[in-house]
Design a protein around this motif. Structure first.
Motif, PDB file in Angstrom:
ATOM      1  N   ASP A  37       0.311  -1.121  -0.215  1.00 12.07           N
ATOM      2  CA  ASP A  37      -0.198   0.679   0.111  1.00 12.07           C
ATOM      3  C   ASP A  37       0.560   1.324   0.270  1.00 12.07           C
ATOM      4  O   ASP A  37       0.743   2.448  -0.579  1.00 12.07           O
ATOM      5  CB  ASP A  37      -0.460   0.020   1.282  1.00 12.07           C
ATOM      6  N   THR A  38       1.962   1.448   0.727  1.00 14.26           N
ATOM      7  CA  THR A  38       3.194   2.510   0.267  1.00 14.26           C
ATOM      8  C   THR A  38       3.208   2.105  -0.210  1.00 14.26           C
ATOM      9  O   THR A  38       4.755   3.677  -0.403  1.00 14.26           O
ATOM     10  CB  THR A  38       3.307   2.234   1.836  1.00 14.26           C
ATOM     11  N   HIS A  39       4.303   1.181  -0.877  1.00 11.39           N
ATOM     12  CA  HIS A  39       5.567   1.151  -1.705  1.00 11.39           C
ATOM     13  C   HIS A  39       4.672   1.071  -3.793  1.00 11.39           C
ATOM     14  O   HIS A  39       4.863   0.078  -3.661  1.00 11.39           O
ATOM     15  CB  HIS A  39       6.129  -0.030  -1.711  1.00 11.39           C
ATOM     16  N   LEU A  40       4.295   1.699  -4.109  1.00  5.36           N
ATOM     17  CA  LEU A  40       3.559   1.667  -5.298  1.00  5.36           C
ATOM     18  C   LEU A  40       4.941   1.065  -6.156  1.00  5.36           C
ATOM     19  O   LEU A  40       3.748   0.769  -7.045  1.00  5.36           O
ATOM     20  CB  LEU A  40       2.823   3.189  -5.717  1.00  5.36           C
ATOM     21  N   GLY A  41       5.700   1.645  -6.183  1.00  5.71           N
ATOM     22  CA  GLY A  41       7.230   1.119  -7.385  1.00  5.71           C
ATOM     23  C   GLY A  41       7.186  -0.143  -7.175  1.00  5.71           C
ATOM     24  O   GLY A  41       7.610  -0.736  -8.306  1.00  5.71           O
ATOM     25  N   GLU A  42       6.358  -1.241  -6.630  1.00  5.50           N
ATOM     26  CA  GLU A  42       6.875  -2.811  -5.717  1.00  5.50           C
ATOM     27  C   GLU A  42       6.526  -2.818  -7.086  1.00  5.50           C
ATOM     28  O   GLU A  42       5.396  -3.092  -7.307  1.00  5.50           O
ATOM     29  CB  GLU A  42       6.156  -3.000  -4.883  1.00  5.50           C
ATOM     30  N   ASP A  43       7.503  -3.973  -7.771  1.00  3.05           N
ATOM     31  CA  ASP A  43       7.242  -4.306  -9.464  1.00  3.05           C
ATOM     32  C   ASP A  43       6.720  -5.835  -8.977  1.00  3.05           C
ATOM     33  O   ASP A  43       6.121  -6.722  -9.905  1.00  3.05           O
ATOM     34  CB  ASP A  43       8.257  -4.471 -10.273  1.00  3.05           C
ATOM     35  N   ALA A  44       7.515  -6.592  -7.920  1.00  5.63           N
ATOM     36  CA  ALA A  44       7.115  -7.714  -7.659  1.00  5.63           C
ATOM     37  C   ALA A  44       7.335  -8.676  -6.488  1.00  5.63           C
ATOM     38  O   ALA A  44       7.573  -7.753  -5.371  1.00  5.63           O
ATOM     39  CB  ALA A  44       9.056  -8.743  -8.658  1.00  5.63           C
ATOM     40  N   VAL A  45       6.658  -9.930  -6.442  1.00  5.03           N
ATOM     41  CA  VAL A  45       6.600 -10.406  -5.322  1.00  5.03           C
ATOM     42  C   VAL A  45       7.177 -11.938  -5.441  1.00  5.03           C
ATOM     43  O   VAL A  45       6.607 -12.517  -5.835  1.00  5.03           O
ATOM     44  CB  VAL A  45       5.208  -9.849  -4.644  1.00  5.03           C
ATOM     45  N   VAL A  46       8.097 -12.043  -4.110  1.00  9.02           N
ATOM     46  CA  VAL A  46       8.034 -13.573  -4.264  1.00  9.02           C
ATOM     47  C   VAL A  46       7.845 -14.002  -3.009  1.00  9.02           C
ATOM     48  O   VAL A  46       8.062 -13.737  -1.751  1.00  9.02           O
ATOM     49  CB  VAL A  46       9.661 -13.746  -4.075  1.00  9.02           C
ATOM     50  N   VAL A  47       7.028 -14.848  -3.176  1.00 11.96           N
ATOM     51  CA  VAL A  47       6.320 -16.121  -1.805  1.00 11.96           C
ATOM     52  C   VAL A  47       6.861 -16.828  -1.865  1.00 11.96           C
ATOM     53  O   VAL A  47       6.689 -18.620  -2.718  1.00 11.96           O
ATOM     54  CB  VAL A  47       4.938 -15.848  -2.175  1.00 11.96           C
ATOM     55  N   GLY A  48       7.920 -16.993  -0.711  1.00 12.01           N
ATOM     56  CA  GLY A  48       8.622 -18.339  -0.034  1.00 12.01           C
ATOM     57  C   GLY A  48       8.041 -19.574  -0.154  1.00 12.01           C
ATOM     58  O   GLY A  48       6.238 -19.867   0.454  1.00 12.01           O
ATOM     59  N   GLY A  49       8.721 -20.617  -0.022  1.00 14.48           N
ATOM     60  CA  GLY A  49       8.276 -21.649   0.145  1.00 14.48           C
ATOM     61  C   GLY A  49       7.360 -21.918   1.344  1.00 14.48           C
ATOM     62  O   GLY A  49       6.070 -23.085   1.525  1.00 14.48           O
ATOM     63  N   SER A  50       7.641 -21.541   2.387  1.00 12.31           N
ATOM     64  CA  SER A  50       7.334 -21.439   4.118  1.00 12.31           C
ATOM     65  C   SER A  50       5.248 -20.595   3.765  1.00 12.31           C
ATOM     66  O   SER A  50       4.939 -21.527   4.701  1.00 12.31           O
ATOM     67  CB  SER A  50       8.011 -20.760   4.966  1.00 12.31           C
ATOM     68  N   VAL A  51       5.098 -20.161   2.487  1.00 15.88           N
ATOM     69  CA  VAL A  51       3.874 -19.272   3.365  1.00 15.88           C
ATOM     70  C   VAL A  51       2.604 -20.678   1.928  1.00 15.88           C
ATOM     71  O   VAL A  51       3.386 -21.588   1.116  1.00 15.88           O
ATOM     72  CB  VAL A  51       3.816 -18.675   2.147  1.00 15.88           C
TER      73      VAL A  51
END
Ligand SMILES: Nc1ncnc2c1ncn2[C@@H]1O[C@H](COP(=O)(O)OP(=O)(O)OP(=O)(O)O)[C@@H](O)[C@H]1O
Ligand SMILES: [Mg+2]
Length: 403
Positions: A37-51
Motif C-alpha cells: 500500500d505504501t510502496h506503489l512502485g513495487e513490481d515483484a513479490v516472491v512468495v517463499g516455500g514456507s507460505v
C-alpha cells in the motif's frame, strides 16, 4: 525493489542473497499488504516455500485486480501440474522450485520487465481494469506454406506498437510448427499449451500470465506456440475463442500468425478478425491457394471489406505480371512487399527487419500496410473505421446459415 514473503527467516535470507541488494524481506501477509500500500512502485513479490498455497493464491488474486502490473513469483518446494494450474488461475506469473535459485532470479527479472513494459504503455496499469473497449484483431493467413505469414505478422505487430504507444499481442496459432518465438528470439516461460490447464478458470489474469513480453520492444507481448509439436493437444477452437476474446479486451491490437491450413482454430481466429491479411507470392501454387481461399471466404459470405491481399516478394522475376494476377483473381493487391535477402538474415538474428532497419523497403511496405489498413490511433469502438468493425454474427455462424 522486490518484496520477499517468507515465514522462515533462513529461507528468506537464502532468497534475499540470491536476488541481490534491492530486496526487502517481509514476514507476514498483513505486513506485505501494508508494504504494498505504501510502496506503489513495487513490481515483484516472491512468495517463499514456507507460505501456504492458499494464502499465496489469495494474495495473487487480490493483486491481479488491484495492481495488475505487480507480478507474483511463487516459490514451492516441489512444482507439479496441479500447483501450476492453480497458480496460473490465481494470476501468479511464475512458479519456480525452491532449489532453483537462478530460475527464481530469472523469473523476477521477467516479472519486472513485464511491469516496466505495462507502465510504459498503459497509464494506470496498476489501477483496477475498467477497459471495456476491445482492440482490433488482425489475422495473417495463407493456405500455402512459406509465403511470409510469420514475417508479416511479427513485423506488423512491431509496427502496430508505434514505439510503445500501443499495446500489441502477437498470438502464434501455428500450433505444431510455430516459430514466432524464434523469429523474435524469445525465451518464453509459458506457451499457449499452458492455457489448457486453466479449464473453466480462464480469465484475463491467467491468460496475461502466459504472455512473454519482448524485452527490447515496449508494448509488444506474445502468446507463443507450444515448443514441441506434440504438446498442442487440448488447444481447442473454443479455448482459442476464449483466449482471443480476452486478449482483445486487454490489447489495442491482436495479431494472429497461422499455420498454412484452414483448421478449426484458424477458423475461430478468422471468425473474430476485424481484418484478414491474405498473403501470397508470385507463383502458381500460392496464387491458386489464394484463389481458393477467396472463394471459400465468398462462399461463407465473409464481408469483402474485412480482407486485404498482400503480395510478398512482389518483385521476384518469375514471369507473372502483377496486373495479370489482379485480373485473374479479380481482387486488388493492397500492398506489395519486395523480396530481399535482408529478410531471412533478420529472422536468423531474431530481430524483425522493421525494428532493425526501419527504412528498408520491406519495412516501409509493412508500415504502410499497418498505417493504411490497421492503425487507428485509438482502440475505442467508435474510433475503429466502420469497415474494420467486427460484425457480431461470426464466420462460423454465417457458415451454418448458408449451408
Ligand atoms: N520479402 C521477403 N524477401 C525474402 N525472403 C523472404 C521474404 N518474406 C519471407 N521470406 C523468407 O521466406 C521464408 C518463409 O517465410 P515465413 O516463415 O515468414 O513464411 P510462413 O508463411 O510463415 O511459413 P510457414 O507456412 O512455414 O509458417 C523465410 O525464410 C523468410 O525469411
Ligand atoms: Mg510461419
Amino acid at each position: 525493489m522486490t518484496a520477499i514473503l517468507d515465514y522462515d527467516p533462513s529461507a528468506a535470507e537464502t532468497l534475499r542473497s540470491a536476488l541481490g541488494a534491492e530486496t526487502v524481506v517481509i514476514p507476514t501477509v498483513d505486513a506485505l499488504r501494508r508494504h504494498l500500500d505504501t510502496h506503489l512502485g513495487e513490481d515483484a513479490v516472491v512468495v517463499g516455500g514456507s507460505v501456504d498455497l492458499e494464502s499465496a493464491l489469495d494474495l495473487a488474486s487480490a493483486m491481479r485486480l488491484t495492481r495488475s502490473s505487480l507480478g507474483v513469483v511463487l516459490v514451492r518446494r516441489r512444482v507439479d501440474t496441479s500447483v501450476l494450474a492453480d497458480a496460473l488461475r490465481a494470476g501468479v506469473r511464475e512458479v519456480v522450485e525452491e532449489r532453483d535459485l537462478p530460475g527464481i532470479n530469472a523469473a523476477v527479472a521477467r516479472v519486472k520487465a513485464l511491469a516496466q513494459s505495462m507502465r510504459e504503455t498503459v497509464p494506470g496499469a496498476s489501477l483496477p481494469e475498467d477497459d471495456l473497449d476491445h482492440g482490433i484483431l488482425v489475422t495473417v493467413f495463407s493456405a500455402k506454406g512459406g509465403c511470409g505469414k510469420t514475417t508479416l505478422s511479427t513485423n506488423l505487430a512491431v509496427a502496430l506498437t508505434e514505439g510503445g504507444r500501443n499495446r500489441v499481442c502477437l498470438v502464434d496459432l501455428d500450433l505444431s510448427f510455430g516459430d514466432v518465438a524464434i523469429a523474435l528470439q524469445l525465451f518464453p516461460a509459458h506457451t499457449i499449451a499452458d492455457a489448457v490447464a486453466l479449464g473453466d478458470g480462464i480469465d484475463s489474469g491467467s491468460v496475461q500470465a502466459l504472455l512473454t513480453p519482448h524485452s527490447n520492444m515496449p508494448g509488444l507481448f506474445t502468446l507463443v506456440a507450444p515448443l514441441d509439436p506434440g504438446s498442442n493437444r487440448g488447444i481447442t477452437a473454443d479455448l482459442v475463442r476464449q483466449i482471443l476474446n480476452i486478449l482483445r479486451q486487454e490489447f489495442d491490437y491482436v495479431v494472429v500468425d497461422t499455420p498454412p491450413a484452414f483448421d478449426e482454430q484458424v477458423l475461430e481466429a478468422l471468425d473474430q478478425s476485424d481484418l484478414i491479411a491474405l498473403i501470397a507470392t508470385l507463383d502458381i501454387p500460392a496464387l491458386k491457394n489464394l484463389k481458393l481461399t477467396l472463394e471459400t471466404l465468398e462462399e461463407i459470405n465473409f464481408p469483402r471489406e474485412k480482407w486485404a491481399v498482400v503480395l510478398n516478394r512482389s518483385d521476384s522475376k518469375v514471369g507473372l505480371a502483377l496486373n495479370e494476377v489482379e485480373k485473374t483473381l479479380r481482387v486488388p493487391i493492397s500492398i506489395q512487399i519486395p523480396s530481399s535477402r535482408d529478410v531471412p538474415a533478420a529472422i536468423n538474428r531474431g530481430v524483425p527487419i522493421i525494428y532493425d532497419n526501419p527504412k528498408h523497403p520491406v519495412s516501409v511496405a509493412i508500415r504502410q500496410f499497418a498505417e493504411k489498413f490497421v492503425l487507428t490511433g485509438h482502440h475505442t469502438d467508435s474510433s475503429i473505421p466502420p469497415e474494420l468493425r467486427s460484425d457480431r454474427r461470426g464466420l462460423l455462424r454465417r457458415k451454418a446459415k448458408t449451408s
